[in-house]
Design an enzyme around this catalytic site. Structure first.
Site, PDB file in Angstrom:
ATOM      1  N   ARG A 181      38.352  64.043  46.509  1.00  0.00           N
ATOM      2  CA  ARG A 181      38.862  65.137  45.695  1.00  0.00           C
ATOM      3  C   ARG A 181      39.579  66.136  46.597  1.00  0.00           C
ATOM      4  NH1 ARG A 181      35.219  68.086  44.463  1.00  0.00           N
ATOM      5  NH2 ARG A 181      33.430  66.997  45.310  1.00  0.00           N
ATOM      6  N   TYR A 229      42.922  58.540  43.474  1.00  0.00           N
ATOM      7  CA  TYR A 229      41.509  58.516  43.863  1.00  0.00           C
ATOM      8  C   TYR A 229      40.589  59.033  42.734  1.00  0.00           C
ATOM      9  CZ  TYR A 229      37.004  60.044  45.324  1.00  0.00           C
ATOM     10  OH  TYR A 229      35.645  60.225  45.323  1.00  0.00           O
ATOM     11  N   GLY A 230      39.518  58.351  42.499  1.00  0.00           N
ATOM     12  CA  GLY A 230      38.440  58.652  41.559  1.00  0.00           C
ATOM     13  C   GLY A 230      38.445  60.007  40.882  1.00  0.00           C
ATOM     14  N   LYS A 265      35.052  64.502  36.381  1.00  0.00           N
ATOM     15  CA  LYS A 265      34.929  65.901  36.786  1.00  0.00           C
ATOM     16  C   LYS A 265      35.859  66.813  35.973  1.00  0.00           C
ATOM     17  CE  LYS A 265      31.555  65.248  39.440  1.00  0.00           C
ATOM     18  NZ  LYS A 265      31.444  64.507  40.610  1.00  0.00           N
ATOM     19  N   HIS A 298      26.607  69.535  36.705  1.00  0.00           N
ATOM     20  CA  HIS A 298      26.719  68.472  37.722  1.00  0.00           C
ATOM     21  C   HIS A 298      25.310  67.984  38.058  1.00  0.00           C
ATOM     22  CE1 HIS A 298      28.566  67.271  41.907  1.00  0.00           C
ATOM     23  NE2 HIS A 298      28.542  66.251  41.081  1.00  0.00           N
ATOM     24  N   SER A 328      28.068  67.254  45.740  1.00  0.00           N
ATOM     25  CA  SER A 328      28.577  65.900  45.939  1.00  0.00           C
ATOM     26  C   SER A 328      27.994  65.289  47.212  1.00  0.00           C
ATOM     27  CB  SER A 328      30.100  65.945  46.048  1.00  0.00           C
ATOM     28  OG  SER A 328      30.628  66.493  44.859  1.00  0.00           O
ATOM     29  N   ALA A 329      27.626  64.009  47.102  1.00  0.00           N
ATOM     30  CA  ALA A 329      27.070  63.249  48.235  1.00  0.00           C
ATOM     31  C   ALA A 329      25.811  63.896  48.819  1.00  0.00           C
ATOM     32  CB  ALA A 329      28.128  63.015  49.314  1.00  0.00           C
ATOM     33  N   CYS A 330      25.001  64.481  47.952  1.00  0.00           N
ATOM     34  CA  CYS A 330      23.733  65.078  48.400  1.00  0.00           C
ATOM     35  C   CYS A 330      22.529  64.436  47.716  1.00  0.00           C
ATOM     36  CB  CYS A 330      23.735  66.580  48.172  1.00  0.00           C
ATOM     37  SG  CYS A 330      24.831  67.444  49.293  1.00  0.00           S
ATOM     38  N   LYS A 367      22.205  62.674  44.316  1.00  0.00           N
ATOM     39  CA  LYS A 367      21.918  62.536  42.881  1.00  0.00           C
ATOM     40  C   LYS A 367      21.702  61.074  42.482  1.00  0.00           C
ATOM     41  CE  LYS A 367      25.544  64.783  41.566  1.00  0.00           C
ATOM     42  NZ  LYS A 367      25.952  65.135  42.945  1.00  0.00           N
ATOM     43  N   ASP A 423      25.145  61.797  37.543  1.00  0.00           N
ATOM     44  CA  ASP A 423      26.141  62.770  38.032  1.00  0.00           C
ATOM     45  C   ASP A 423      26.369  63.957  37.097  1.00  0.00           C
ATOM     46  OD1 ASP A 423      27.968  63.276  40.272  1.00  0.00           O
ATOM     47  OD2 ASP A 423      29.583  63.036  38.824  1.00  0.00           O
ATOM     48  N   ARG A 426      33.462  54.122  47.505  1.00  0.00           N
ATOM     49  CA  ARG A 426      32.664  54.195  46.264  1.00  0.00           C
ATOM     50  C   ARG A 426      32.579  52.852  45.556  1.00  0.00           C
ATOM     51  NH1 ARG A 426      30.745  59.597  44.474  1.00  0.00           N
ATOM     52  NH2 ARG A 426      31.450  60.919  46.177  1.00  0.00           N
TER      53      ARG A 426
HETATM   54  P1  GTP Z   1      28.304  62.278  44.284  1.00  0.00           P
HETATM   55  O1  GTP Z   1      28.517  60.940  43.637  1.00  0.00           O
HETATM   56  O2  GTP Z   1      29.359  62.614  45.278  1.00  0.00           O
HETATM   57  O3  GTP Z   1      28.114  63.378  43.309  1.00  0.00           O
HETATM   58  O4  GTP Z   1      26.990  62.114  45.247  1.00  0.00           O
HETATM   59  P2  GTP Z   1      25.426  62.054  44.952  1.00  0.00           P
HETATM   60  O5  GTP Z   1      24.882  63.430  44.805  1.00  0.00           O
HETATM   61  O6  GTP Z   1      25.136  61.104  43.849  1.00  0.00           O
HETATM   62  O7  GTP Z   1      24.846  61.481  46.338  1.00  0.00           O
HETATM   63  P3  GTP Z   1      24.216  60.060  46.699  1.00  0.00           P
HETATM   64  O8  GTP Z   1      22.928  59.795  45.971  1.00  0.00           O
HETATM   65  O9  GTP Z   1      25.273  59.044  46.589  1.00  0.00           O
HETATM   66  O10 GTP Z   1      23.841  60.276  48.226  1.00  0.00           O
HETATM   67  C1  GTP Z   1      24.790  60.610  49.194  1.00  0.00           C
HETATM   68  C2  GTP Z   1      24.261  60.441  50.579  1.00  0.00           C
HETATM   69  O11 GTP Z   1      23.030  61.135  50.744  1.00  0.00           O
HETATM   70  C3  GTP Z   1      23.987  58.992  50.945  1.00  0.00           C
HETATM   71  O12 GTP Z   1      24.512  58.756  52.219  1.00  0.00           O
HETATM   72  C4  GTP Z   1      22.489  58.890  50.958  1.00  0.00           C
HETATM   73  O13 GTP Z   1      22.056  57.930  51.877  1.00  0.00           O
HETATM   74  C5  GTP Z   1      22.040  60.296  51.320  1.00  0.00           C
HETATM   75  N1  GTP Z   1      20.720  60.601  50.712  1.00  0.00           N
HETATM   76  C6  GTP Z   1      20.399  60.517  49.403  1.00  0.00           C
HETATM   77  N2  GTP Z   1      19.092  60.825  49.194  1.00  0.00           N
HETATM   78  C7  GTP Z   1      18.583  61.130  50.416  1.00  0.00           C
HETATM   79  C8  GTP Z   1      17.279  61.550  50.857  1.00  0.00           C
HETATM   80  O14 GTP Z   1      16.326  61.693  50.089  1.00  0.00           O
HETATM   81  N3  GTP Z   1      17.146  61.791  52.188  1.00  0.00           N
HETATM   82  C9  GTP Z   1      18.192  61.644  53.074  1.00  0.00           C
HETATM   83  N4  GTP Z   1      17.968  61.907  54.356  1.00  0.00           N
HETATM   84  N5  GTP Z   1      19.429  61.237  52.681  1.00  0.00           N
HETATM   85  C10 GTP Z   1      19.620  60.993  51.371  1.00  0.00           C
HETATM   86  C1  SPV Z   2      31.674  64.005  43.416  1.00  0.00           C
HETATM   87  O1  SPV Z   2      32.473  64.238  44.345  1.00  0.00           O
HETATM   88  O2  SPV Z   2      30.797  64.836  43.054  1.00  0.00           O
HETATM   89  C2  SPV Z   2      31.698  62.694  42.739  1.00  0.00           C
HETATM   90  C3  SPV Z   2      32.804  61.788  43.033  1.00  0.00           C
HETATM   91  O3  SPV Z   2      30.845  62.411  41.910  1.00  0.00           O
HETATM   92  S1  SPV Z   2      34.280  62.245  42.240  1.00  0.00           S
HETATM   93  O4  SPV Z   2      34.399  61.466  41.022  1.00  0.00           O
HETATM   94  O5  SPV Z   2      35.343  61.937  43.161  1.00  0.00           O
HETATM   95  O6  SPV Z   2      34.244  63.643  41.916  1.00  0.00           O
HETATM   96 MN    MN Z   3      29.320  64.090  41.684  1.00  0.00          MN
END
Ligand code: GTP
Ligand code: SPV
Ligand code: MN
Length: 588
Positions: A69, A197-198, A206, A226, A248-250, A252, A277, A371
Site C-alpha cells: 500500500r 498491488y492488493g 481497505k 481493522h 498490518s502484519a502484526c 491478525k 482482517d 501474499r
Molecule cells: P495484514 O494482513 O497486513 O493486516 O497482517 P496481519 O495482522 O494479519 O499479520 P499476520 O498474522 O499475517 O502476521 C504478520 C507477521 O507477524 C508474520 O511474519 C508472523 O509470523 C508474525 N506474527 C504473528 N503472530 C505472532 C506472534 O504471536 N508472535 C510473533 N513473534 N510473531 C507473530
Molecule cells: C494490510 O496491509 O493491512 C493488509 C494488506 O491487510 S492490504 O490488502 O494490502 O491492505
Molecule cells: Mn490488514
C-alpha cells in the site's frame, strides 16, 4: 446482469472515459473464471503452478515498484479538508476527479473492461453492502472472486437501489509517480490508478470495507474496523467471540487461525475463524455488539507462514489460491517463501522473476509483503457462523501492536471509555505492508490510522457514542503485545498458538472468573493466572513481561500528549480526561 439505471449510467460514463475495446460482465461462474485464468496465463500475467501439488493455484508477480500500500498517495477527498482530518492526505474532490480522469482517459484502449458486482458480507445480510468494481486487470478479477462474493445474485439483491459503492481501477502504466488511491466518501466512490498491488486495487478491501465503510458507519451508527474475529469454544461446547485490531502484519491472520496448545486441545478447546482482517459491527436485537466479516477470503502475509506457526493458513493456501510475489521453485513448479521451511529451493525464481538460489543467495527470495489470496472455505477452522447473516456476538475487543518494550503482554481497560483511550494510544513498529521505513514506532489508533475515511477525532467520538448505545452490554476492552524483545533482540513470549493462554485469561475476565491487579494503565493478570502448563517458560519471565514500568509509561504519556495535539479541538474531552487521569495515576 442488471437493469439498474444508476449502475448502467455510471458504466457508460466510465466507458466513455477510459475507452475499452471490450466489456465483460463478471458473473462469478467457474467457467468464466477458468477462461480468465487461461487468458492471464497466456499473456504471462499469471503463472499456473503444479496442479497435482497445488490444484487451482497460480502465481503472480507485481511490478517491482508496486509491492505494498502507498499511504502517502492514498487520499480522502471530502468536500471540506477538515473532514478528512489531520491523519489523512486530502485533495479537493473537484481537483481530484479532474486529475484522475486525466490519468484514466483512454487508458483502457486495447484492453478489456471487467465489471465486477460484489457483496461485502453474506449476500442479502442486513449487514452486507454492495460494490461494483471496474478494472482492466484479470488478476484483480480473480482476486476479487476469492476475496468477495461476486456474481448475478449481487445484481439481484441490488435491484434498482442506488445504495452501492463505485470503484474504478485503471492499471495504466503502473507509474509510481502517477499512482493514486482516492476515496470520495460523500459520493460512495473509489478511484485507483497506476497500481496492481492488493490493498491498492482490490477495492472491496481497505478502500471500501474500511475507508468508505468507516464513514458510512459513523453516519449510520455502526463500526467498520481493522479487526479479526474469532470464536473460542470451551470443552462444554460454549462459544465466545472476540474481535482484535492489530496494525498490518502484526498478527491478525495468525491469531484468527490459532491452534490451542496440546493440553487445551486434549481438553476440547477449539478456535474458529470468522475473519482475519476486517469486522463490521453493530448493535443487535439483544443489545450486544454483533460482527460480520465482510470478506470471503484471506489476503495473507506469506513469509513466516508454516506448518508450525499457522498450519490452518498454510492448508488454506493448498488449493484455489493466488500467490503474489513469492519464490517459484522451478524443480517442481511450486512456491516458497522465507520461513516456510528450512529447505529453500536452489533452482528457483525470486519474487522479481530473476534466477535465485535459496542456498547461496544473500537476498531474500520472496518479498517481505508477499501474499496469498485463499478462499475462506479452504480454512480447516472456518467458523460455522462464517456465512451467518446476523454475525456473531462480541464479548471482548482486543487492541495490540508490535512494541519491543513498555506495553505488557496483556492488560484490561478499566471500562469502555478507558478502552477507547487504550485503542487511541496504540502504537506499533511499522512493517513491510506499507511502503516506507520499517520498524519505526508510530501511533496507530485502533490500527485504523491508514484506513479511517474521515476525521480521526470524529472517529474517536463515534467510539464513545457506540459505548453509550451499548451500555453495560458493551464488550470488554483489552490490549495485548506479543512482541516484547529481550536484550539480544529475541521475542520473549512464544506467541502464535500459545497466545491462546492469554485469550483464556481474557475470556475469564469477561465472565468475571478471575481477579487481576490494578496498575496505572489498567488491570494486569496475576502471573499465576496465566496457564503455562506444557510450556517451557518461567513465571519470572512472565512477570517481567506483565510488569508495568511507570517511568517508561511517563515517557509514553508525553508521546501521547504530543500525538493528541494533532487533533486540536476535535479531540473528545473524554480522551483528554483519560490522559490526565493516567498521568495522575503514574505520579502517585
Ligand atoms: P495484514 O494482513 O497486513 O493486516 O497482517 P496481519 O495482522 O494479519 O499479520 P499476520 O498474522 O499475517 O502476521 C504478520 C507477521 O507477524 C508474520 O511474519 C508472523 O509470523 C508474525 N506474527 C504473528 N503472530 C505472532 C506472534 O504471536 N508472535 C510473533 N513473534 N510473531 C507473530
Ligand atoms: C494490510 O496491509 O493491512 C493488509 C494488506 O491487510 S492490504 O490488502 O494490502 O491492505
Ligand atoms: Mn490488514
Amino acid at each position: 446482469m442488471t437493469t439498474n439505471k444508476s449502475v448502467l449510467a455510471w458504466i457508460d460514463e466510465m466507458k466513455e472515459l477510459v475507452q475499452p475495446d471490450k466489456l465483460v460482465w463478471i458473473d462469478g461462474s467457474e467457467e468464466q473464471l477458468e477462461a480468465l485464468r487461461a487468458e492471464a496465463c497466456s499473456t504471462g500475467e499469471m503463472h499456473k503452478l503444479n496442479q497435482e501439488k497445488l490444484p487451482g493455484c497460480y502465481l503472480h508477480r507485481t511490478a517491482v515498484n508496486d509491492v505494498a500500500r502507498v499511504e502517502d498517495r492514498t487520499m480522502i477527498c471530502s468536500k471540506k479538508e477538515e473532514d478528512a482530518g489531520p491523519t489523512n492526505h486530502w485533495m479537493d474532490p473537484e481537483k481530484a476527479y479532474k486529475m484522475l480522469y486525466d490519468i484514466a482517459r483512454g487508458s483502457y484502449k486495447g484492453r478489456t473492461m471487467y465489471v465486477i458486482p460484489y457483496s461485502m458480507g453474506p449476500v442479502g445480510s442486513p449487514l452486507a453492502k454492495i460494490g461494483v468494481e471496474l478494472t482492466d486487470s484479470i488478476y484483480v478479477v480473480l482476486n476479487m472472486a476469492i476475496m468477495t462474493r461476486v456474481g448475478q445474485k449481487v445484481w439481484d439483491t441490488l435491484g434498482d437501489s442506488t445504495d452501492w459503492v463505485k470503484g474504478l481501477h485503471c492499471k495504466c502504466d503502473i507509474d509510481a509517480e502517477k499512482r493514486y488511491i482516492m476515496h470520495f466518501p460523500e459520493d460512495n466512490t473509489i478511484i485507483s490508478v497506476n497500481s496492481g498491488y492488493g490493498g491498492n486495487v482490490l477495492l472491496g478491501k481497505k478502500c471500501f470495507a474500511l475507508r468508505i465503510a468507516s464513514y458510512l458507519g459513523k453516519n449510520e451508527g455502526w463500526m467498520a474496523e481493522h479487526m479479526l474475529i474469532l470464536g473460542i469454544e470451551n470443552p462444554k461446547g460454549e462459544k465466545k467471540y472476540v474481535a482484535a485490531a492489530f496494525p498490518s502484519a502484526c498478527g491478525k491472520t495468525n491469531l484468527a487461525m490459532l491452534i490451542p496448545p496440546e493440553g487445551y486441545k486434549k481438553k476440547g478447546y477449539k478456535v474458529w475463524t470468522v475473519g482475519d482482517d476486517i469486522a463490521w459491527m453493530r448493535k443487535g436485537p439483544d443489545g450486544r455488539l454483533w460482527a460480520i466479516n465482510p470478506e470471503n477470503g484471506f489476503f495473507g502475509v506469506a513469509p513466516g507462514t508454516n506448518m508450525k506457526s499457522n498450519p490452518n493458513a498454510l492448508i488454506s493456501t493448498q488449493k484455489g489460491t493466488i500467490f503474489t510475489n513469492v519464490v517459484q521453485n522451478l524443480d517442481d513448479n511450486t512456491v516458497w517463501w522465507e520461513g516456510l521451511d528450512k529447505n529453500p529451493p536452489e533452482h528457483a525464481l525470486n519474487w522479481k522473476g530473476e534466477p535465485w538460489n535459496g542456498k547461496t543467495s544473500e537476498e531474500k527470495g520472496a518479498h517481505p509483503n508477499s501474499r496469498f489470496t485463499a478462499p475462506a472455505k479452504n480454512c480447516p477452522c472456518i467458523s460455522d457462523e462464517f456465512d451467518s447473516t446476523s454475525g456473531v456476538p462480541i464479548s471482548a475487543i482486543i487492541f495490540g501492536g508490535r512494541r519491543a518494550q513498555t506495553t505488557p503482554l496483556v492488560y484490561q481497560s478499566r471500562d469502555w471509555a478507558n478502552g477507547v483511550f487504550v485503542g487511541s494510544i496504540m502504537a506499533s513498529e511499522t512493517t513491510a505492508a506499507a511502503a516506507g521505513a520499517v520498524g519505526v514506532v508510530r501511533r496507530d489508533p485502533m490500527a485504523m490510522l491508514p484506513f479511517c475515511g474521515y476525521h480521526m477525532g470524529d472517529y474517536f467520538k463515534h467510539w464513545f457514542e457506540m459505548g453509550d448505545v451499548l451500555g453495560d452490554k458493551a464488550p470488554k476492552i483489552f490490549n495485548v503485545n506479543w512482541f516484547r524483545l529481550d536484550d539480544e533482540g529475541h521475542f520473549i513470549w512464544p506467541g502464535f498458538g500459545d497466545n491462546f493462554r492469554v485469550l483464556e485469561w481474557i475470556i475469564k475476565r469477561c465472565e468475571g472468573e478471575v481477579d487481576a491487579q490494578e496498575t496505572a494503565i489498567g488491570y494486569v493478570p496475576y502471573a499465576e493466572d496465566i496457564n503455562l502448563e506444557g510450556l517451557d517458560f518461567s513465571l519470572e519471565t512472565l512477570k517481567s513481561i506483565l510488569y508495568v514500568d511507570n517511568e517508561q509509561w511517563k515517557k509514553e504519556a508525553e508521546g501521547i500528549t504530543e500525538f493528541y495535539k494533532k487533533f486540536g479541538d476535535k479531540l473528545p474531552a473524554q480522551l483528554a480526561a483519560q490522559l490526565d487521569s493516567l498521568k495522575a495515576r503514574l505520579d502517585k
